[in-house]
Design an enzyme around this catalytic site. Structure first.
Site, mmCIF file in Angstrom:
data_model
loop_
_atom_site.group_PDB
_atom_site.id
_atom_site.type_symbol
_atom_site.label_atom_id
_atom_site.label_comp_id
_atom_site.label_asym_id
_atom_site.label_seq_id
_atom_site.Cartn_x
_atom_site.Cartn_y
_atom_site.Cartn_z
ATOM 1 C CE LYS A 13 -2.018 -0.762 3.958
ATOM 2 N NZ LYS A 13 -1.375 -1.989 4.410
ATOM 3 N NE ARG A 88 -3.349 -1.489 10.644
ATOM 4 C CZ ARG A 88 -2.338 -0.901 10.018
ATOM 5 N NH1 ARG A 88 -2.429 0.316 9.586
ATOM 6 N NH2 ARG A 88 -1.232 -1.574 9.807
ATOM 7 N NE ARG A 127 7.659 -3.026 5.542
ATOM 8 C CZ ARG A 127 6.366 -2.861 5.776
ATOM 9 N NH1 ARG A 127 5.545 -2.582 4.789
ATOM 10 N NH2 ARG A 127 5.892 -3.015 6.983
ATOM 11 N NE ARG A 160 7.212 -0.618 9.665
ATOM 12 C CZ ARG A 160 5.958 -0.597 9.254
ATOM 13 N NH1 ARG A 160 5.652 -0.013 8.115
ATOM 14 N NH2 ARG A 160 5.011 -1.164 9.962
ATOM 15 N NE ARG A 171 2.963 -4.929 11.337
ATOM 16 C CZ ARG A 171 4.001 -4.828 10.501
ATOM 17 N NH1 ARG A 171 5.125 -5.467 10.758
ATOM 18 N NH2 ARG A 171 3.895 -4.106 9.417
#
Ligand code: AMP
Length: 215
Positions: A13, A88, A127, A160, A171
């Site tokens: 996203k 969310r 990532r 992160r 998550r």
């Protein structure tokens, strides 16, 4: 252009939001980015949010809603916005509806970026983000030319701290239980559009533009 980007963590996203900003010049509102900025600044809100984020849980609705409300009222959102990572859960979606009604800025579309669950894990563990310009990389799919160095600005890359395997699993579970039901919520309103998030960044961006009837 007033859009919500919906999708699991790791669906891409944020990457697609950045492409939309580059091309159309409308601001991205990422609640995750706003929360990380609050943590970096050491504000009371940041301190409260940190514990939840570290565990992969959702930060309380009133904290996130306050932030979004403040941001949407800023001048640059008059020309449109891309909400990334918000809403969310159903309570947030309902609160967003009320807020946008009040501001006279109805949503144009909700775009769901769909990625098979198996791929999400690799996307998230691989990532990396540039400390300088925010450019994103993935050590498996789209690595920087030189390890840990941004191709664009030469700054270092970081991972992160909620991209660990344990937090990622949490998550993804939170996404399935709390966020995925929003698909039905927006489908019922007739504004849900879905694109496959599998493939290269540019392939996905072409699908995004086609789904939204953009040039
Ligand atoms: P993201 O960068 O969107 O993946 O968000 C990272 C973390 O920030 C999430 O795992 C949550 O802990 C928190 N967060 C971001 N957006 C929201 C939201 N809309 N509601 C609650 N928590 C959020």
């Amino acid at each position: 252009m007033r859009i919500v980007l919906l999708g699991a963590p790791g669906a891409g996203k944020g990457t697609q939001a950045k492409k939309l900003i580059e091309k159309y010049g409308i601001p991205q509102i990422s609640t995750g980015d706003l929360l990380r900025a609050a943590i970096a600044e050491g504000t009371a809100l940041g301190i409260e949010a940190k514990a939840y984020m570290h565990k992969g849980e959702l930060v309380p609705d009133e904290v996130v809603l306050g932030m979004v409300q403040e941001r949407l009222k800023q001048e640059d959102c008059k020309k449109g916005f891309i909400l990334d990572g918000f809403p969310r859960n159903t309570a947030q979606a309902e609160a967003l509806d009320r807020l946008l009604l009040e501001l006279g800025m109805p949503l144009g579309a909700v775009l769901s970026v769909d990625v098979p669950f198996e791929i999400l894990m690799k996307r998230l563990t691989g990532r990396r983000t540039c400390r300088g310009c925010g450019q994103m990389y993935n050590v498996f799919f789209s690595p920087s030319a030189v390890d840990n160095t941004c191709d664009k600005c030469g700054s270092g890359l970081y991972q992160r701290d909620d991209d660990t395997e344990e937090t990622i699993s949490k998550r993804l579970e939170v996404y399935k239980i709390k966020t995925a039901p929003l698909m039905d919520y927006f489908r019922t309103k007739g504004i849900l559009k879905r694109v496959s998030g599998d493939g290269s960044i540019d392939e996905i961006f072409s699908r995004v533009k086609a789904a939204m009837d953009l040039e």
